[in-house]
Design a protein around this motif. Structure first.
Motif, PDB file in Angstrom:
ATOM      1  N   LYS A 156       0.624  -0.989  -0.105  1.00  8.16           N
ATOM      2  CA  LYS A 156      -0.023  -0.358   0.141  1.00  8.16           C
ATOM      3  C   LYS A 156       1.075   1.606   0.113  1.00  8.16           C
ATOM      4  O   LYS A 156      -0.070   2.677  -0.525  1.00  8.16           O
ATOM      5  CB  LYS A 156      -0.973   0.059   1.035  1.00  8.16           C
ATOM      6  CG  LYS A 156      -1.948  -1.408   1.038  1.00  8.16           C
ATOM      7  CD  LYS A 156      -3.183  -0.401   2.147  1.00  8.16           C
ATOM      8  CE  LYS A 156      -4.138  -1.545   1.996  1.00  8.16           C
ATOM      9  NZ  LYS A 156      -5.325  -1.140   3.069  1.00  8.16           N
ATOM     10  N   GLY A 157       2.091   1.045   0.671  1.00  9.79           N
ATOM     11  CA  GLY A 157       2.915   2.670   0.976  1.00  9.79           C
ATOM     12  C   GLY A 157       3.697   2.799  -0.281  1.00  9.79           C
ATOM     13  O   GLY A 157       3.550   3.993  -0.769  1.00  9.79           O
ATOM     14  N   LYS A 158       3.825   1.635  -2.036  1.00  6.84           N
ATOM     15  CA  LYS A 158       4.565   1.473  -2.750  1.00  6.84           C
ATOM     16  C   LYS A 158       3.471   2.536  -3.054  1.00  6.84           C
ATOM     17  O   LYS A 158       3.702   3.422  -4.425  1.00  6.84           O
ATOM     18  CB  LYS A 158       4.839   0.645  -3.263  1.00  6.84           C
ATOM     19  CG  LYS A 158       5.758   0.503  -4.359  1.00  6.84           C
ATOM     20  CD  LYS A 158       6.062  -0.874  -5.020  1.00  6.84           C
ATOM     21  CE  LYS A 158       7.174  -0.669  -6.347  1.00  6.84           C
ATOM     22  NZ  LYS A 158       8.028  -1.717  -6.588  1.00  6.84           N
ATOM     23  N   TYR A 159       2.461   2.013  -4.013  1.00  8.98           N
ATOM     24  CA  TYR A 159       1.216   2.257  -4.543  1.00  8.98           C
ATOM     25  C   TYR A 159       0.776   3.751  -4.150  1.00  8.98           C
ATOM     26  O   TYR A 159       0.193   4.907  -5.024  1.00  8.98           O
ATOM     27  CB  TYR A 159      -0.066   1.421  -4.384  1.00  8.98           C
ATOM     28  CG  TYR A 159      -1.067   1.969  -5.000  1.00  8.98           C
ATOM     29  CD1 TYR A 159      -1.489   1.767  -6.722  1.00  8.98           C
ATOM     30  CD2 TYR A 159      -2.250   2.546  -4.190  1.00  8.98           C
ATOM     31  CE1 TYR A 159      -2.173   2.025  -7.116  1.00  8.98           C
ATOM     32  CE2 TYR A 159      -3.183   2.882  -5.257  1.00  8.98           C
ATOM     33  CZ  TYR A 159      -3.375   2.737  -6.432  1.00  8.98           C
ATOM     34  OH  TYR A 159      -4.501   3.341  -6.948  1.00  8.98           O
ATOM     35  N   GLY A 160       0.923   3.953  -2.822  1.00 13.19           N
ATOM     36  CA  GLY A 160       0.595   5.618  -2.559  1.00 13.19           C
ATOM     37  C   GLY A 160       1.029   6.301  -3.084  1.00 13.19           C
ATOM     38  O   GLY A 160       0.460   7.405  -2.903  1.00 13.19           O
ATOM     39  N   LYS A 161       2.528   6.502  -3.212  1.00 14.81           N
ATOM     40  CA  LYS A 161       3.083   7.267  -4.303  1.00 14.81           C
ATOM     41  C   LYS A 161       2.798   7.895  -5.240  1.00 14.81           C
ATOM     42  O   LYS A 161       2.618   8.662  -5.211  1.00 14.81           O
ATOM     43  CB  LYS A 161       3.955   6.784  -3.586  1.00 14.81           C
ATOM     44  CG  LYS A 161       5.479   6.724  -2.538  1.00 14.81           C
ATOM     45  CD  LYS A 161       6.627   6.298  -3.207  1.00 14.81           C
ATOM     46  CE  LYS A 161       6.947   5.810  -1.392  1.00 14.81           C
ATOM     47  NZ  LYS A 161       8.883   5.647  -1.262  1.00 14.81           N
ATOM     48  N   PHE A 162       2.176   6.556  -5.806  1.00 19.58           N
ATOM     49  CA  PHE A 162       1.589   6.945  -7.137  1.00 19.58           C
ATOM     50  C   PHE A 162       0.090   8.014  -7.526  1.00 19.58           C
ATOM     51  O   PHE A 162      -0.234   8.793  -7.736  1.00 19.58           O
ATOM     52  CB  PHE A 162       1.246   5.428  -8.294  1.00 19.58           C
ATOM     53  CG  PHE A 162       2.783   5.299  -8.179  1.00 19.58           C
ATOM     54  CD1 PHE A 162       3.272   5.408  -9.553  1.00 19.58           C
ATOM     55  CD2 PHE A 162       3.227   4.011  -8.212  1.00 19.58           C
ATOM     56  CE1 PHE A 162       4.041   4.707  -9.844  1.00 19.58           C
ATOM     57  CE2 PHE A 162       4.427   3.566  -7.720  1.00 19.58           C
ATOM     58  CZ  PHE A 162       4.991   3.923  -9.395  1.00 19.58           C
ATOM     59  N   GLU A 163      -0.756   7.777  -6.451  1.00 23.46           N
ATOM     60  CA  GLU A 163      -2.042   7.305  -5.640  1.00 23.46           C
ATOM     61  C   GLU A 163      -1.880   9.186  -5.639  1.00 23.46           C
ATOM     62  O   GLU A 163      -2.904   9.960  -5.986  1.00 23.46           O
ATOM     63  CB  GLU A 163      -3.213   6.349  -5.167  1.00 23.46           C
ATOM     64  CG  GLU A 163      -3.944   7.110  -4.980  1.00 23.46           C
ATOM     65  CD  GLU A 163      -4.986   7.445  -5.584  1.00 23.46           C
ATOM     66  OE1 GLU A 163      -6.006   8.146  -5.553  1.00 23.46           O
ATOM     67  OE2 GLU A 163      -4.320   6.973  -7.295  1.00 23.46           O
ATOM     68  N   VAL A 164      -0.931   9.384  -4.593  1.00 19.77           N
ATOM     69  CA  VAL A 164      -0.739  10.846  -3.868  1.00 19.77           C
ATOM     70  C   VAL A 164      -0.650  11.304  -5.308  1.00 19.77           C
ATOM     71  O   VAL A 164      -1.184  12.933  -5.163  1.00 19.77           O
ATOM     72  CB  VAL A 164       0.296  11.067  -2.854  1.00 19.77           C
ATOM     73  CG1 VAL A 164       0.205  12.003  -2.916  1.00 19.77           C
ATOM     74  CG2 VAL A 164       0.033  10.007  -1.562  1.00 19.77           C
ATOM     75  N   THR A 165       0.362  11.668  -6.360  1.00 20.46           N
ATOM     76  CA  THR A 165       0.794  12.139  -7.124  1.00 20.46           C
ATOM     77  C   THR A 165      -0.120  12.639  -8.121  1.00 20.46           C
ATOM     78  O   THR A 165      -0.453  13.777  -8.281  1.00 20.46           O
ATOM     79  CB  THR A 165       2.236  11.504  -7.745  1.00 20.46           C
ATOM     80  OG1 THR A 165       3.216  11.239  -6.944  1.00 20.46           O
ATOM     81  CG2 THR A 165       2.415  12.797  -9.059  1.00 20.46           C
ATOM     82  N   ARG A 166      -1.702  11.421  -8.094  1.00 18.82           N
ATOM     83  CA  ARG A 166      -2.292  11.373  -9.438  1.00 18.82           C
ATOM     84  C   ARG A 166      -3.421  12.744  -8.512  1.00 18.82           C
ATOM     85  O   ARG A 166      -3.845  13.607  -9.131  1.00 18.82           O
ATOM     86  CB  ARG A 166      -3.007  10.227  -9.362  1.00 18.82           C
ATOM     87  CG  ARG A 166      -2.150   9.324 -10.396  1.00 18.82           C
ATOM     88  CD  ARG A 166      -3.288   8.288 -10.702  1.00 18.82           C
ATOM     89  NE  ARG A 166      -3.372   7.239 -10.388  1.00 18.82           N
ATOM     90  CZ  ARG A 166      -2.260   6.224  -9.719  1.00 18.82           C
ATOM     91  NH1 ARG A 166      -1.790   5.999 -10.477  1.00 18.82           N
ATOM     92  NH2 ARG A 166      -3.179   5.366  -8.335  1.00 18.82           N
ATOM     93  N   ALA A 167      -3.589  12.459  -7.257  1.00 15.04           N
ATOM     94  CA  ALA A 167      -4.643  13.062  -6.271  1.00 15.04           C
ATOM     95  C   ALA A 167      -3.961  14.508  -6.726  1.00 15.04           C
ATOM     96  O   ALA A 167      -4.872  15.649  -6.526  1.00 15.04           O
ATOM     97  CB  ALA A 167      -4.732  12.378  -4.803  1.00 15.04           C
TER      98      ALA A 167
END
Length: 220
Positions: free
Chosen positions: A62-73
């Protein structure tokens, strides 16, 4: 019968910030369709414990994926200055309790104060969990006497219990994170929405609120 969106959020939750941005952006449209909005402070730590959920950063995937999601957000919501504070996560009890009292005694400035606290934490890296720093932040909107009263009341048994009650209510409505939405349409039918599903098709949410906007995409 009016529709209603009850939104349970915590300043420690980045996606609660985005949820509030989107709700405020669409507030006038929602009100024009007879949809009420209630922003409810809760303690995310209590929701995690009560639901058995684990914060994303405690799980490597989740932490690794979160970096991508935060950038998109950041791009989607237009918050280029956002950054995860070095002191993250905080224990958000004090600011959340302060917001309980502000909602009660200063309703006209309550939502803006919530937004201000999000900005301070997520864009300015201000540790609003510390009483002296929270006081400085609140002093930008309230008098010295009002700030002193807000912080005093934030530690009162009544306000502490109110935050506990809000958190319990969210749990009883199925919450396992923040933001958590409880949505009632004009027919009285009710349904939850979880905040991480920001890209849910807009028709899903608008069908419940009878608002022909893309507010369904705001829930993250």
């Amino acid at each position: 019968m009016a529709g209603k969106i009850t939104c349970y959020i915590d300043c420690v939750s980045l996606y609660s910030y985005y949820a509030l941005i989107a709700l405020e952006k669409n507030r006038e449209k929602l009100i024009s369709h007879n949809v009420d909005i209630d922003i409810v402070p809760v303690f995310l730590g209590g929701i995690n414990v009560g639901s058995g959920n684990k914060p994303p950063w405690t799980l490597p995937a989740k932490g690794k994926y979160g970096k991508f999601e935060v950038t998109r957000a950041m791009k989607y919501f237009g918050t280029p200055n956002l950054k995860v504070p070095s002191f993250f996560p905080i224990v958000s009890l004090l600011p959340q309790r302060a917001l309980i009292f502000i909602k009660r005694e200063h309703p006209q400035t309550y939502v803006q104060t919530f937004l201000n606290l999000f900005v301070e934490m997520w864009e300015k890296s201000t540790d609003i969990s510390k009483p002296e720093i929270l006081a400085q932040v609140l002093s930008k909107s309230y008098s010295e006497a009002e700030v002193r009263n807000i912080l005093d009341q934030a530690n009162s048994p009544d306000v502490k219990q109110a935050l506990n009650d809000n958190t319990k209510e969210a749990l009883e409505r199925g919450a396992f994170g923040c933001p958590w939405f409880w949505v009632k349409n004009k027919k009285g039918a009710e349904e939850p929405f979880f905040g991480s599903d920001r890209y849910v098709p807009p028709t899903t949410f608008s069908a419940w609120t009878h608002v022909k906007t893309q507010t369904g995409r705001c829930f993250a």
